[in-house]
Design an enzyme around this catalytic site. Structure first.
Site, PDB file in Angstrom:
ATOM      1  N   THR A   1       2.564  -1.639   8.958  1.00 16.10           N
ATOM      2  CA  THR A   1       3.012  -2.574   9.991  1.00 16.10           C
ATOM      3  C   THR A   1       3.135  -4.004   9.479  1.00 16.10           C
ATOM      4  O   THR A   1       3.717  -4.851  10.160  1.00 16.10           O
ATOM      5  CB  THR A   1       1.983  -2.618  11.139  1.00 16.10           C
ATOM      6  OG1 THR A   1       0.711  -2.991  10.570  1.00 16.10           O
ATOM      7  CG2 THR A   1       1.848  -1.272  11.838  1.00 16.10           C
TER       8      THR A   1
ATOM      9  N   CYS B   1       2.779  -3.358   4.022  1.00 10.39           N
ATOM     10  CA  CYS B   1       1.983  -2.184   4.409  1.00 10.39           C
ATOM     11  C   CYS B   1       2.741  -1.507   5.546  1.00 10.39           C
ATOM     12  O   CYS B   1       3.927  -1.778   5.745  1.00 10.39           O
ATOM     13  CB  CYS B   1       0.539  -2.557   4.766  1.00 10.39           C
ATOM     14  SG  CYS B   1       0.349  -3.648   6.180  1.00 10.39           S
TER      15      CYS B   1
ATOM     16  N   HIS C   1       9.406 -24.264   8.447  1.00 13.53           N
ATOM     17  CA  HIS C   1       8.387 -24.918   9.277  1.00 13.53           C
ATOM     18  C   HIS C   1       6.962 -24.700   8.754  1.00 13.53           C
ATOM     19  O   HIS C   1       6.129 -25.592   8.871  1.00 13.53           O
ATOM     20  CB  HIS C   1       8.442 -24.388  10.720  1.00 13.53           C
ATOM     21  CG  HIS C   1       9.613 -24.921  11.497  1.00 13.53           C
ATOM     22  ND1 HIS C   1       9.696 -24.831  12.869  1.00 13.53           N
ATOM     23  CD2 HIS C   1      10.752 -25.545  11.098  1.00 13.53           C
ATOM     24  CE1 HIS C   1      10.830 -25.383  13.292  1.00 13.53           C
ATOM     25  NE2 HIS C   1      11.496 -25.810  12.224  1.00 13.53           N
TER      26      HIS C   1
ATOM     27  N   HIS D   1       6.036 -31.027  10.409  1.00 11.66           N
ATOM     28  CA  HIS D   1       5.733 -29.722   9.822  1.00 11.66           C
ATOM     29  C   HIS D   1       4.668 -29.846   8.735  1.00 11.66           C
ATOM     30  O   HIS D   1       3.742 -29.037   8.659  1.00 11.66           O
ATOM     31  CB  HIS D   1       7.000 -29.071   9.267  1.00 11.66           C
ATOM     32  CG  HIS D   1       8.018 -28.788  10.318  1.00 11.66           C
ATOM     33  ND1 HIS D   1       7.698 -28.147  11.492  1.00 11.66           N
ATOM     34  CD2 HIS D   1       9.338 -29.084  10.394  1.00 11.66           C
ATOM     35  CE1 HIS D   1       8.782 -28.055  12.250  1.00 11.66           C
ATOM     36  NE2 HIS D   1       9.788 -28.619  11.601  1.00 11.66           N
TER      37      HIS D   1
ATOM     38  N   ASP E   1       0.881  -1.173   0.000  1.00 15.22           N
ATOM     39  CA  ASP E   1       0.000   0.000   0.000  1.00 15.22           C
ATOM     40  C   ASP E   1       0.923   1.228   0.000  1.00 15.22           C
ATOM     41  O   ASP E   1       2.135   1.100  -0.208  1.00 15.22           O
ATOM     42  CB  ASP E   1      -1.017  -0.026   1.160  1.00 15.22           C
ATOM     43  CG  ASP E   1      -0.383   0.191   2.527  1.00 15.22           C
ATOM     44  OD1 ASP E   1       0.870   0.289   2.616  1.00 15.22           O
ATOM     45  OD2 ASP E   1      -1.139   0.268   3.513  1.00 15.22           O
TER      46      ASP E   1
HETATM   47  C1  RB5 Z   1      -1.953   2.821   6.475  1.00 16.40           C
HETATM   48  O1  RB5 Z   1      -1.924   4.044   7.130  1.00 16.40           O
HETATM   49  C2  RB5 Z   1      -1.758   1.682   7.469  1.00 16.40           C
HETATM   50  O2  RB5 Z   1      -2.869   1.563   8.282  1.00 16.40           O
HETATM   51  C3  RB5 Z   1      -1.486   0.391   6.730  1.00 16.40           C
HETATM   52  O3  RB5 Z   1      -0.363   0.549   5.941  1.00 16.40           O
HETATM   53  C4  RB5 Z   1      -1.201  -0.845   7.566  1.00 16.40           C
HETATM   54  O4  RB5 Z   1      -0.197  -0.595   8.508  1.00 16.40           O
HETATM   55  C5  RB5 Z   1      -2.355  -1.514   8.148  1.00 16.40           C
HETATM   56  O5  RB5 Z   1      -2.241  -2.553   8.788  1.00 16.40           O
END
Ligand code: RB5
Length: 153
Positions: A70, A68, A101, A137, A11
């Site tokens: 996180t 993304c 695994h 596994h 993203d």
């Molecule tokens: C975008 O601001 C953020 O929410 C997205 O990149 C992600 O971290 C969501 O899990």
């Protein structure tokens, strides 16, 4: 692993890391299928997770990478698909174990939580580690694949 096909998407929050990994992968000889985005305009992570899941289902690539902010949103979204085993990874050790695994087929990274240097190390390890297969596994991976339960009546 030269010539191996890799699907990659992010993203907006993962865009910079995607671009960095895209060019690193090409430099290593991988065939990269980049399904966007092409700039940092906000985009919803489920739409990109869907494109990678669809591409892997159609056998356009061998493995996928999603990024993304996180990595959490991509993890939740892409693991909705039965043929996907997406692993959110923060260290090369986790990347190795996700393959050996868990037989993960999508590496998930956090563009805001992981450095570019660590992301490259995780990617390199993920792409070069085989599934151990056989025995415990494989049994656990197959068992997990059958866990598509719906608790609603
Ligand atoms: C975008 O601001 C953020 O929410 C997205 O990149 C992600 O971290 C969501 O899990």
């Amino acid at each position: 692993m030269q010539g191996k096909r890799i699907l990659i998407a992010s993203d907006h929050a993962g865009y910079r890391m995607k671009e960095y990994l895209d060019s690193w992968l090409r430099g290593q000889g991988y065939v990269v299928i980049d399904v966007g985005p092409s700039d940092e305009t906000p985009v919803d992570y489920p739409d990109k997770a869907y494109l990678v899941a669809q591409g892997l289902y159609d056998r356009e690539a061998d493995l996928g990478i999603l990024i993304c902010g996180t990595g959490i949103g991509m993890s939740i979204a892409v693991n909705k698909y039965n043929h996907i085993r997406g692993a959110l990874v923060f260290t090369p050790e986790m990347a190795a174990l996700a393959r050996s695994h868990n037989n993960a087929n999508v590496l998930i990274l956090g563009g805001r939580t992981t450095s570019l240097e660590t992301a490259v190390k995780c990617t390199e390890t993920f792409l070069n580690t085989p599934f151990e297969g056989g025995g415990r596994h494989e049994r656990r991976v197959l068992k997990t694949g059958r866990m598509n339960h719906d608790f609603e009546k």
